[in-house]
Design a protein around this motif. Structure first.
Motif, short mmCIF file in Angstrom:
data_model
loop_
_atom_site.label_atom_id
_atom_site.label_comp_id
_atom_site.label_asym_id
_atom_site.label_seq_id
_atom_site.Cartn_x
_atom_site.Cartn_y
_atom_site.Cartn_z
N LEU A 914 5.90 3.83 -8.46
CA LEU A 914 5.10 4.75 -9.26
C LEU A 914 3.63 4.35 -9.22
CD1 LEU A 914 7.26 5.31 -12.47
CD2 LEU A 914 6.72 7.00 -10.71
N VAL A 915 2.78 5.34 -9.30
CA VAL A 915 1.34 5.15 -9.38
C VAL A 915 0.95 5.10 -10.86
CG1 VAL A 915 -0.87 6.32 -8.94
CG2 VAL A 915 0.92 6.27 -7.15
N PRO A 916 0.02 4.22 -11.27
CA PRO A 916 -0.78 3.33 -10.44
C PRO A 916 -0.01 2.08 -10.02
CG PRO A 916 -1.40 3.06 -12.73
CD PRO A 916 -0.41 4.19 -12.69
N ALA A 917 -0.15 1.72 -8.76
CA ALA A 917 0.53 0.54 -8.24
C ALA A 917 -0.35 -0.69 -8.44
CB ALA A 917 0.83 0.72 -6.76
N THR A 918 0.29 -1.80 -8.78
CA THR A 918 -0.42 -3.07 -8.91
C THR A 918 -0.37 -3.82 -7.59
OG1 THR A 918 1.54 -4.31 -9.60
CG2 THR A 918 0.30 -3.15 -11.32
N ASP A 919 -1.10 -4.93 -7.52
CA ASP A 919 -1.06 -5.74 -6.30
C ASP A 919 0.35 -6.25 -6.03
OD1 ASP A 919 -1.05 -7.40 -8.51
OD2 ASP A 919 -2.63 -8.74 -7.80
N ARG A 920 1.11 -6.53 -7.09
CA ARG A 920 2.49 -6.97 -6.90
C ARG A 920 3.35 -5.82 -6.37
NH1 ARG A 920 4.54 -10.37 -11.58
NH2 ARG A 920 3.55 -11.96 -10.32
N ASP A 921 3.13 -4.61 -6.89
CA ASP A 921 3.87 -3.45 -6.40
C ASP A 921 3.62 -3.24 -4.91
OD1 ASP A 921 4.97 -2.80 -8.88
OD2 ASP A 921 3.22 -1.62 -9.45
N ALA A 922 2.36 -3.37 -4.50
CA ALA A 922 2.02 -3.15 -3.09
C ALA A 922 2.71 -4.19 -2.21
CB ALA A 922 0.51 -3.20 -2.91
N ALA A 923 2.71 -5.45 -2.65
CA ALA A 923 3.38 -6.49 -1.87
C ALA A 923 4.88 -6.23 -1.78
CB ALA A 923 3.10 -7.86 -2.49
N GLU A 924 5.49 -5.80 -2.88
CA GLU A 924 6.92 -5.51 -2.87
C GLU A 924 7.23 -4.28 -2.03
OE1 GLU A 924 7.86 -5.12 -6.96
OE2 GLU A 924 7.91 -7.29 -7.36
N LEU A 925 6.32 -3.32 -2.03
CA LEU A 925 6.54 -2.06 -1.33
C LEU A 925 6.77 -2.28 0.16
CD1 LEU A 925 6.57 0.93 -2.22
CD2 LEU A 925 4.17 1.06 -1.56
N ILE A 926 5.95 -3.14 0.77
CA ILE A 926 6.09 -3.33 2.22
C ILE A 926 7.22 -4.28 2.57
CG2 ILE A 926 3.64 -2.86 2.56
CD1 ILE A 926 3.18 -5.82 2.99
N ARG A 927 7.69 -5.04 1.59
CA ARG A 927 8.79 -5.98 1.84
C ARG A 927 10.16 -5.40 1.47
NH1 ARG A 927 4.18 -8.47 0.85
NH2 ARG A 927 3.72 -10.48 1.86
N ALA A 928 10.16 -4.22 0.84
CA ALA A 928 11.41 -3.65 0.34
C ALA A 928 12.18 -2.90 1.41
CB ALA A 928 11.12 -2.71 -0.83
N ILE A 929 11.53 -2.49 2.50
CA ILE A 929 12.24 -1.74 3.53
C ILE A 929 13.09 -2.69 4.37
CG2 ILE A 929 10.55 0.13 3.61
CD1 ILE A 929 9.34 -1.16 6.07
#
Length: 1007
Positions: A914-929
């Motif tokens: 969900l937006v707004p994404a935090t720096d932790r969200d962004a890091a998790e986003l690319i590692r979750a796939i």
């Protein structure tokens, strides 16, 4: 809020709200037809309140006053009223003024505001709710500030303004306090609003779960039937309040039913009734609701069917039911409900059709299905698990899972929340509440109707367009444990309710079967855990061997959790022996109770004696961390449950699992493993063993017990060990606990939304306003490539230039301008981003290669005007990815990431936040796939610049969050190299923003 034409009645300002005491009221604009209501209201206001309103004695309103206060233009003069049962209980009015304080029209942006609340309703939070709504109305009409004059003695009104959270100024002038409030919402005002919402909605649920009196309306004259069944369940459950039986068909001289006072209507009872269970046909419900509302009933449980689940006519009947109940300040569970249960010793409420209430425990259970509710109650009952409360909400036309999340968030009797949902009426609010609740206690959800594409029968809710996988990602972002089946729901709930959270993924495996240990080991690997090599105790293992092995595993600092496996012992004569299992169960409990607190679960196969011992469980018990120097965990300190609340000792549930008992009888023999060679003394809790103190307390527990609590129950401080008939089920539940514990640790230090210096927010806003224009329809527009590049550039997102190539000569000219090597790509919709079809030619180093590639493309796919070729400079090699953001009306802005091509399109390998994404969200986003290893040096390849990728995701998130008119962004492909990245294609869609209901004033949903 949507803008209405001036002077038209603004029906979108109407709202139902929950007040501080849990009752409901309706807020609506005052009209010219309200003259009599206004006069009646004013007559019931005390002289003191009138004085505070008008600064002078004002015993009655003149005809001129009544006309002025009931005639508004809904622009410069607005009045709102709060009504209960159709009568006014409070009013508020604003008048637009200029800098001199005189009546004015736009563009004047200040208004004078004044409130009046009936004395009988002061202290219910009425004025606070009115302030939220009149402020939202004022903002819609272009008013940015409120001015108010308040007498110094009117402390209640001053407090309403002071506590609202708005930026304000205060001065003392001419004997009164002059207040000025800026109406722009602030972080503080939003926090105040949500805090009030939580307390009010939690209180409304508490009134339903802990009533002082219950009337069962529709109690049959003869045994049998729904109403008589509910009455019997109330009595047999030991309800501590007053109970009444109501049926208009009772004979006038009938005085009781089953020993309960009998009446023909609620009005005849003559005493307050807090909760009414409505068990009459749907066509009779309106009369019952009116009877209840006129006599002060606080809440209804409507068991009747024939509402939205039956079609359009029933849906309309359901809407009318909700409107009628709310008009009297009542909340509804149902219709088509199964009922509610509260196992608290001070209440013991079983206002449901469940014949056997669950034992008292630490789990709160909410279901939207009566059938699933029955199955879950039965399964938990047979596995010995207890509940704090149970709700089967049926069509959940009013009270929903969101309301119970508000209640369970602070409920000291609930440590774990289990939800079976078929629809989520307000996803934005649900994820917000779930995140807050999950930060203090686990929330486990199983969702039905995941793939139907339509709402379940009876659930008149908004339907989200986003895929179920996206919903799952968003729930996980909020800390929700998402499981697929009701069996997994129970499995996870039992582990979380009875065991501490694991400190990490390291799992010890021990047991008397090498094969079962290997199956458990494989299951751990499949679930992403880190299993230690299994310890095979051999089939000759005794309960003492199990106890010693478990104690060693729990004291091992390299172990975070233990799975014990057990199979029947095969004797020397080849006969399988299982025994009664009590000694083994006691041995495991002793080891767990006298060792550092770590989660323990048992996997058993065809161990009848052990299974019986595990199923003979008491209530689910809270557990806490082990203080330094002690080995046994400290109880959370709850009063002992009556013996009648204990679960039955035999049988398996629909899931076939069991829970370890909390006691052991002296002298019991072992079962499920070889009996000890010689008698051993009864198991008793001993002193602490060595080892580090446990890090994670039981979810939701306080970590300490009141003095003397539960001291009178044998074995009260021993922990409960859940057991499963399959390794996969035990490990899956443990894996969910591991992931949840990790989320809890991260949630304790939330990420941040970075600030970037090279963002032109004002310039982007001006560009968007110019592009949208005033006449754009709600469907919006897709920006031209140049406009999209410019808008993205204002947020530091640089898109590589592409030049059109309508002919080979144009392609050469473009390549010379960009510099070789170049890429030649088709942009026709059917070939866009389809390198696999040959629509892209890369690394064209010179004019000859470019012309040859151009000729091959046109020969293979068609004329240039069909292909729309473009030329683009080559960028450093890397991994092709896709970044997207989209707006869902129900969920909000969603940021997505995946690899370009087949991984994300064919396999659905895309992650979402969900937006707004935090720096932790962004890091998790690319590692979750699942294909994330390609970004981090898979098979010896060079890792790419994930830091640059995370920054890109955060910039896209910031753009969408700052400008709700940006309803869609697609960056494809984004080539991520070892250093930096290149955005080669971009698409941006703009549309007028939808109303943000989650940021407006508090209101109950109306479907």
């Amino acid at each position: 809020m949507q803008t209405q034409p001036d002077h038209a009645y603004p029906d979108h300002w109407e709202a139902d709200v929950v007040l501080r005491d849990g009752g409901t009221a309706r807020i609506r604009p005052i009209t010219a037809d309200d003259a009599e209501r206004l006069v009646s209201f004013y007559e019931q206001v005390s002289d003191e309140s009138k004085y505070y309103r008008f600064f002078a004695p004002y015993p009655r309103l003149s005809a001129k006053d009544v006309h002025r206060f009931t005639h508004h233009d809904y622009v410069d003069r607005v009045g709102l009223a709060v009504t209960v049962g159709g009568d006014f209980i409070a009013t508020v009015r604003y008048d637009r003024i200029n800098a001199d304080g005189r009546p004015a029209s736009a563009p004047a942006d200040e208004a004078e505001v004044a409130f009046l609340v009936q004395d009988a309703h002061q202290g219910r939070g009425v004025a606070s709710a009115l302030l939220e709504h009149i402020a939202a109305v004022a903002r819609e009409r272009g008013i940015t500030r409120f001015a108010a004059e308040v007498l110094p003695a009117n402390n209640k009104m001053i407090k309403v303004f002071r506590d609202a959270g708005y930026t304000q100024k205060r001065s003392f002038e001419d004997g009164s306090v002059h207040l000025t409030l800026d109406l722009e919402p602030t972080a503080e005002s939003l926090a105040v609003q949500r805090g009030r919402e939580q307390r009010a909605e939690a209180r409304s649920v508490q009134r339903l779960l802990a009533p002082g009196s219950v009337a069962v309306i529709g109690t049959g004259r003869a045994p049998g039937g729904v109403g008589r069944t509910v009455l019997r369940n109330l009595l047999e459950g030991g309800y501590t309040g007053r109970t009444y039986a109501v049926n208009r068909a009772f004979a006038e001289d009938r005085r009781e039913v089953d020993g309960v006072p009998a009446f023909r209507s609620v009005g005849e009872i003559g005493e307050p009734v807090d909760l009414a269970v409505v068990a009459v046909p749907a066509e009779r419900v309106p009369d019952v609701v009116a009877d209840c509302g006129e006599h002060g009933v606080q809440g209804l449980v409507v068991l009747a069917a024939g509402y939205a689940e039956s079609g359009p006519e029933g849906r309309q009947r359901q809407r009318e039911l909700v409107r009628q109940a709310r008009s009297y300040g009542m909340r509804i569970i149902g219709p088509n409900a199964f009922g509610v249960i509260n196992t608290s010793p001070g209440v013991r409420l079983n206002a449901s059709l469940a014949p056997h209430p669950p034992a008292r425990g630490r789990i709160g259970l909410f279901t939207q299905s009566g059938a699933i509710g029955i199955a879950l109650l039965s399964g938990l009952h047979r596995r010995g698990a207890g509940l704090s409360s149970f709700i089967s909400a049926g069509n959940r036309a009013d009270v929903s899972g969101n309301d119970f999340l508000q209640y369970w968030y602070e409920d000291p009797d609930t440590d774990v929340v289990l939800l079976y949902l078929e629809s989520i009426g307000n996803p934005r609010k649900f994820t917000r509440l779930a995140r807050r609740t999950a930060a203090v206690k686990p929330v486990v959800v199983v969702k039905g109707a995941r793939h139907s594409g339509s709402e379940p029968p009876g659930h008149a809710v908004p339907v989200t367009r986003i895929p179920d996988a996206t919903v799952g990602d968003l729930l996980r972002q909020a800390g929700v444990i998402r499981v697929d089946t009701v069996t997994e729901l129970v499995d996870a709930g039992l582990l979380l309710a009875g065991q501490p959270l694991p400190a990490g993924p390291r799992v010890a495996i021990l047991g008397n079967s090498e094969s079962l240990g290997l199956l458990t080991y494989d299951a751990c690997l499949a679930e992403g855990l880190r299993p230690l090599p299994p310890t095979d105790l051999t089939t000759a293992a005794t309960p003492a061997d199990f106890r010693a092995a478990l104690a060693r595993a729990l004291t091992d600092e390299g172990c975070d959790a233990v799975v014990v496996t057990a199979i029947p012992w095969v004797g020397d004569n080849g006969v399988t022996e299982s025994g009664d299992g009590e000694v083994l169960a006691a041995a495991l409990r002793e080891a767990a109770a006298t060792s550092p607190a770590k989660p323990v679960s048992v996997v058993h196969v065809e161990l009848g004696g052990l299974a019986d011992a595990l199923a003979a469980a008491g209530t689910t018990r809270p557990r806490a961390s082990v203080p330094a120097g002690l080995g046994a965990p400290v109880s959370a300190g709850r009063p002992p449950a009556p013996a009648a609340e204990q679960a039955p000792a035999a049988g398996r549930d629909l899931a076939g699992g069991d829970v370890a008992a909390a006691r052991r009888e002296p002298g019991a023999e072992s079962g499920g493993v070889r009996p000890p060679a010689s008698p051993r003394p009864p198991v008793a809790a001993g002193p602490a063993r060595g080892g580090p103190p446990a890090a994670s307390p039981a979810p939701g527990s306080s970590g300490r017990a009141p003095a003397g609590a539960e001291a009178d129950r044998p074995g009260a401080d021993q922990r409960r060990i859940p057991a499963y008939p399959a390794a996969e089920r035990a490990v899956r539940a443990l894996a969910e606990a591991v992931k949840y514990a990790q989320w809890r640790r991260h949630a304790a230090e939330p990420g941040r939304v970075p600030e970037y210096e090279n963002i032109d927010e004002a310039g982007a806003a001006a560009q968007i306003d110019g592009l949208i224009g005033e006449d754009t329809g709600s469907r919006g527009i897709t920006l031209a490539a140049g406009d999209a590049r410019e808008l993205l550039g204002r947020y530091g997102i640089l898109v590589r230039h592409t030049l059109p190539a309508p002919g080979p000569d144009d392609a050469v000219t473009a390549a010379e301008a960009l510099g070789y090597p170049v890429a030649l790509k088709t942009t026709a919709p059917h070939l866009r981003h389809r390198a696999d079809l040959g629509g892209v030619r890369l690394d064209l180093a010179n004019e000859a290669q470019l012309r040859q590639a151009y000729e091959e493309l046109t020969e293979a796919f068609g004329k240039p005007e069909e292909l729309q070729p473009v030329v683009q400079a080559m960028v450093p090699r890397g991994v092709d990815t896709v970044v997207r953001a989209a707006i869902d009306p129900a969920v909000g802005a969603v940021l997505s990431f995946g690899l370009a091509g087949a991984p994300s399109e064919l396999l659905g390998d895309t992650s979402h936040r969900l937006v707004p994404a935090t720096d932790r969200d962004a890091a998790e986003l690319i590692r979750a796939i699942r294909t994330a290893p390609l970004l981090f040096g898979w098979r010896g390849s060079a890792p790419v610049d994930t830091a640059a990728l995370e920054e890109l995701l955060l910039r896209v998130s910031r753009l969408v969050d700052d400008h709700p008119e940006v309803v869609g962004i697609s960056l494809e492909p984004v080539v991520v190299a070892q250093r930096g990245l290149s955005v080669l294609g971009a698409s941006v869609r703009l549309a007028p923003p939808a109303a943000r209901t989650d940021l407006g004033p508090r209101r109950l949903p109306s479907y």
